[in-house]
Design a protein around this motif. Structure first.
Motif, PDB file in Angstrom:
ATOM      1  N   ARG A  36      47.604 -18.407-100.606  1.00 21.84           N
ATOM      2  CA  ARG A  36      46.582 -18.963 -99.734  1.00 21.84           C
ATOM      3  C   ARG A  36      47.034 -20.331 -99.234  1.00 21.84           C
ATOM      4  NH1 ARG A  36      41.084 -16.814-102.525  1.00 21.84           N
ATOM      5  NH2 ARG A  36      41.851 -14.686-102.662  1.00 21.84           N
ATOM      6  N   PRO A  37      46.505 -20.770 -98.092  1.00 23.52           N
ATOM      7  CA  PRO A  37      46.955 -22.055 -97.528  1.00 23.52           C
ATOM      8  C   PRO A  37      46.435 -23.246 -98.334  1.00 23.52           C
ATOM      9  CG  PRO A  37      45.205 -21.129 -96.197  1.00 23.52           C
ATOM     10  CD  PRO A  37      45.566 -20.083 -97.216  1.00 23.52           C
ATOM     11  N   LEU A  38      47.108 -24.365 -98.171  1.00 21.89           N
ATOM     12  CA  LEU A  38      46.731 -25.596 -98.864  1.00 21.89           C
ATOM     13  C   LEU A  38      45.323 -26.047 -98.494  1.00 21.89           C
ATOM     14  CD1 LEU A  38      47.657 -27.943-100.699  1.00 21.89           C
ATOM     15  CD2 LEU A  38      48.496 -29.060 -98.636  1.00 21.89           C
ATOM     16  N   SER A  39      44.852 -25.693 -97.325  1.00 24.03           N
ATOM     17  CA  SER A  39      43.521 -26.119 -96.887  1.00 24.03           C
ATOM     18  C   SER A  39      42.407 -25.569 -97.778  1.00 24.03           C
ATOM     19  CB  SER A  39      43.278 -25.691 -95.439  1.00 24.03           C
ATOM     20  OG  SER A  39      43.329 -24.283 -95.328  1.00 24.03           O
ATOM     21  N   GLN A  40      42.671 -24.520 -98.537  1.00 23.77           N
ATOM     22  CA  GLN A  40      41.648 -23.984 -99.432  1.00 23.77           C
ATOM     23  C   GLN A  40      41.466 -24.824-100.682  1.00 23.77           C
ATOM     24  OE1 GLN A  40      41.758 -19.864-100.308  1.00 23.77           O
ATOM     25  NE2 GLN A  40      41.280 -19.314 -98.199  1.00 23.77           N
ATOM     26  N   TYR A  42      40.687 -28.025-100.646  1.00 30.01           N
ATOM     27  CA  TYR A  42      39.626 -28.997-100.398  1.00 30.01           C
ATOM     28  C   TYR A  42      38.250 -28.533-100.872  1.00 30.01           C
ATOM     29  CZ  TYR A  42      43.321 -31.013 -97.565  1.00 30.01           C
ATOM     30  OH  TYR A  42      44.514 -31.530 -97.147  1.00 30.01           O
ATOM     31  N   ILE A  82      46.328 -30.505-106.062  1.00 24.89           N
ATOM     32  CA  ILE A  82      47.480 -30.571-105.147  1.00 24.89           C
ATOM     33  C   ILE A  82      48.787 -30.442-105.927  1.00 24.89           C
ATOM     34  CG2 ILE A  82      48.754 -32.105-103.595  1.00 24.89           C
ATOM     35  CD1 ILE A  82      46.400 -30.957-102.217  1.00 24.89           C
ATOM     36  N   ARG A  86      51.393 -27.344-105.463  1.00 24.86           N
ATOM     37  CA  ARG A  86      52.764 -27.554-104.979  1.00 24.86           C
ATOM     38  C   ARG A  86      53.805 -27.086-105.984  1.00 24.86           C
ATOM     39  NH1 ARG A  86      55.235 -26.959-100.556  1.00 24.86           N
ATOM     40  NH2 ARG A  86      57.175 -28.082-100.587  1.00 24.86           N
TER      41      ARG A  86
END
Length: 117
Positions: A36-40, A42, A82, A86
């Protein structure tokens, strides 16, 4: 410190850093493992911050509606999320595509020399 977090230092370390930090680490791994993208990250950080404030309120009679405490706790949990995201994404890329990428530290990778990426 109590004016910022809305509770004592021991409760902040125990609940936010240890217990909810573990939850944040596992959440970051789960998001990265499912591609899934990093934006999830937040919305999950905001939810974990709210959960942390409620647990501190329910178990230790801390301030529930402490805005500074919520921001402080959420910032810590966001950093853990985060970092876990990563680290997991880098490990996943290197294990699935070892002929394309090489490690550049715990948080980074780069294309190998001669690899057509």
């Amino acid at each position: 410190m109590e004016a910022i977090t809305g509770t004592s230092l021991g409760v902040t370390i125990g609940m936010t850093v240890i217990l909810m930090g573990f939850c944040a680490f596992m959440t970051g791994q789960a998001i990265a493992n499912t591609w899934r993208p990093l934006s999830q990250v937040y919305p999950y950080a905001l939810l974990l911050g709210a959960t942390d404030r409620f647990m501190i309120y329910a178990l230790f009679e801390g301030e529930l509606l402490s805005l500074s405490g919520y921001i402080f706790d959420t910032a810590i949990l966001f950093a853990v999320l985060i970092a876990a995201f990563r680290i997991t994404r880098v490990n996943k890329m290197l294990s699935q595509y070892p002929w394309l990428y090489e490690r550049v530290g715990p948080f980074g990778f780069r294309a190998r020399e001669g690899a057509d990426v």
